[in-house]
Write a protein that holds these residues in place. Structure first.
Motif, short mmCIF file in Angstrom:
data_model
loop_
_atom_site.label_atom_id
_atom_site.label_comp_id
_atom_site.label_asym_id
_atom_site.label_seq_id
_atom_site.Cartn_x
_atom_site.Cartn_y
_atom_site.Cartn_z
N VAL A 1 0.88 -1.17 0.00
CA VAL A 1 0.00 0.00 0.00
C VAL A 1 0.92 1.21 0.00
CG1 VAL A 1 -1.88 1.24 1.10
CG2 VAL A 1 -1.76 -1.25 1.32
N ALA A 2 1.04 1.87 -1.14
CA ALA A 2 2.00 2.95 -1.31
C ALA A 2 1.32 4.19 -1.89
CB ALA A 2 3.14 2.51 -2.23
N PRO A 3 1.90 5.36 -1.66
CA PRO A 3 1.26 6.59 -2.14
C PRO A 3 1.10 6.63 -3.66
CG PRO A 3 2.96 7.08 -0.51
CD PRO A 3 3.11 5.63 -0.87
N GLU A 4 0.02 7.22 -4.08
CA GLU A 4 -0.25 7.41 -5.50
C GLU A 4 0.79 8.32 -6.14
OE1 GLU A 4 -2.23 6.54 -8.82
OE2 GLU A 4 -3.50 6.24 -7.06
N THR A 5 1.24 9.32 -5.39
CA THR A 5 2.23 10.29 -5.87
C THR A 5 3.36 10.41 -4.86
OG1 THR A 5 1.02 12.12 -4.84
CG2 THR A 5 0.49 11.61 -7.14
N PRO A 6 4.52 10.95 -5.25
CA PRO A 6 5.64 11.10 -4.30
C PRO A 6 5.23 11.92 -3.08
CG PRO A 6 6.43 11.39 -6.54
CD PRO A 6 4.93 11.31 -6.64
N GLN A 7 5.66 11.47 -1.91
CA GLN A 7 5.29 12.09 -0.63
C GLN A 7 6.51 12.31 0.26
OE1 GLN A 7 2.03 12.93 0.44
NE2 GLN A 7 1.37 12.52 -1.64
N SER A 8 7.65 12.61 -0.33
CA SER A 8 8.86 12.82 0.45
C SER A 8 8.69 13.99 1.42
CB SER A 8 10.05 13.10 -0.46
OG SER A 8 10.33 11.97 -1.25
N GLY A 9 9.30 13.87 2.59
CA GLY A 9 9.27 14.95 3.57
C GLY A 9 7.97 15.07 4.33
N MET A 10 7.11 14.05 4.25
CA MET A 10 5.80 14.14 4.91
C MET A 10 5.82 13.69 6.36
SD MET A 10 3.90 15.58 2.77
CE MET A 10 2.27 15.37 3.44
N SER A 11 6.92 13.08 6.81
CA SER A 11 7.06 12.68 8.20
C SER A 11 5.83 11.89 8.67
CB SER A 11 7.31 13.91 9.07
OG SER A 11 7.60 13.55 10.39
#
Length: 262
Positions: free
Chosen positions: A36-46
């Motif tokens: 189950v992974a994000p649809e779009t990049p989510q770097s830096g979301m902590s």
């Protein structure tokens, strides 16, 4: 393969990233894999969660032993979706988050969506590993991260460690044979010195790009993750979420005394 074991995989670079494909390879052979992974990049979301927008889940593909879902939320949202809805009736044996493009050593752990997801997994009483490679390139070489990641996962599952364990694993650039091995260490105490670059768009509106440099405040310390990475070691830092400064707590208690009424 242990078909009774369930491995949950997620990341913060998105379900289509090369690093996620590498994380699936780490998990294969240890049990059934659900992604189950994000649809779009989510770097830096902590540890960010989505509260004011609807979330959408879709199955991307299914093959023998592997099922992949894309979710429109943050990395932590992905963990919550898996534990609280999608896999609610099943027992998840391990969470693997990554493999991240770029290291999450030192203070980066506090910003990292990769580690945010791993930490969230440990909240459910499930052992979790955040895996990162010290290369931000979209075409980063994940061979060493897969090699050492499988070694760490195998050891963790075999030893049946404490269920709430969370490990922050960072792999230097290089082939497996070029690296020195695995080193357990502590988090470096460095920080980021940020800078905003100011620009104007074609409409004359001012906008900013955030950039910065990492400042290592203890470059000579040999027991940190930063030292390990820079000297060819895979760094492994056990992580917990109690942010209490116990040293300062004792000093404050001694300085101000008890506030309890007699």
């Amino acid at each position: 393969m242990n078909n009774q074991r369930l491995i949950l995989v997620t990341n913060d670079d998105g379900y289509a990233s090369k690093g996620l494909a590498a994380a699936i390879e780490v998990a294969r052979g240890f049990g059934r894999v659900v992604v189950v992974a994000p649809e779009t990049p989510q770097s830096g979301m902590s540890q960010a969660i989505t509260m004011h927008h609807p979330l959408f889940l879709r199955r991307v593909r299914q093959e023998e032993g592997v099922e992949v879902y894309a979710f429109s939320g943050t990395p932590v949202d992905c963990i919550k979706m898996a534990f609280d809805h999608l896999l609610r009736e099943e027992r998840i044996d391990l969470v693997i988050s990554g493999i991240n493009h770029g290291s999450n050593s030192a203070v980066n752990i506090l910003y990292s969506g990769t580690m945010g997801a791993a930490i969230e997994g440990s909240f459910y009483g499930c052992p979790a590993i955040g895996l990162s490679v010290d290369d931000h390139s979209p075409d980063a070489d994940f061979e060493a991260a897969v090699f050492f990641g499988r070694q760490i996962v195998g050891d963790l599952l075999r030893e049946q460690v404490e269920m709430s364990l969370c490990l922050n694993v960072n792999v230097p650039v290089g082939k497996p044979a070029d690296l020195k091995g695995i080193r357990f260490c502590r988090q470096n105490r460095g920080f980021w010195r940020e800078e905003f670059f100011r620009r104007q768009d074609p409409m004359g509106r001012e906008y900013f790009w955030l950039t910065g440099d990492f400042v290592n405040t203890e470059p000579d310390a040999t027991d940190t993750d930063e030292w390990a990475l820079s000297h060819g070691w895979v760094s492994v830092v056990p992580v917990h979420t109690d942010l209490t400064d116990y040293r300062l707590l004792e000093l404050l208690d001694g300085a101000f005394g008890s506030t309890e009424k007699e």
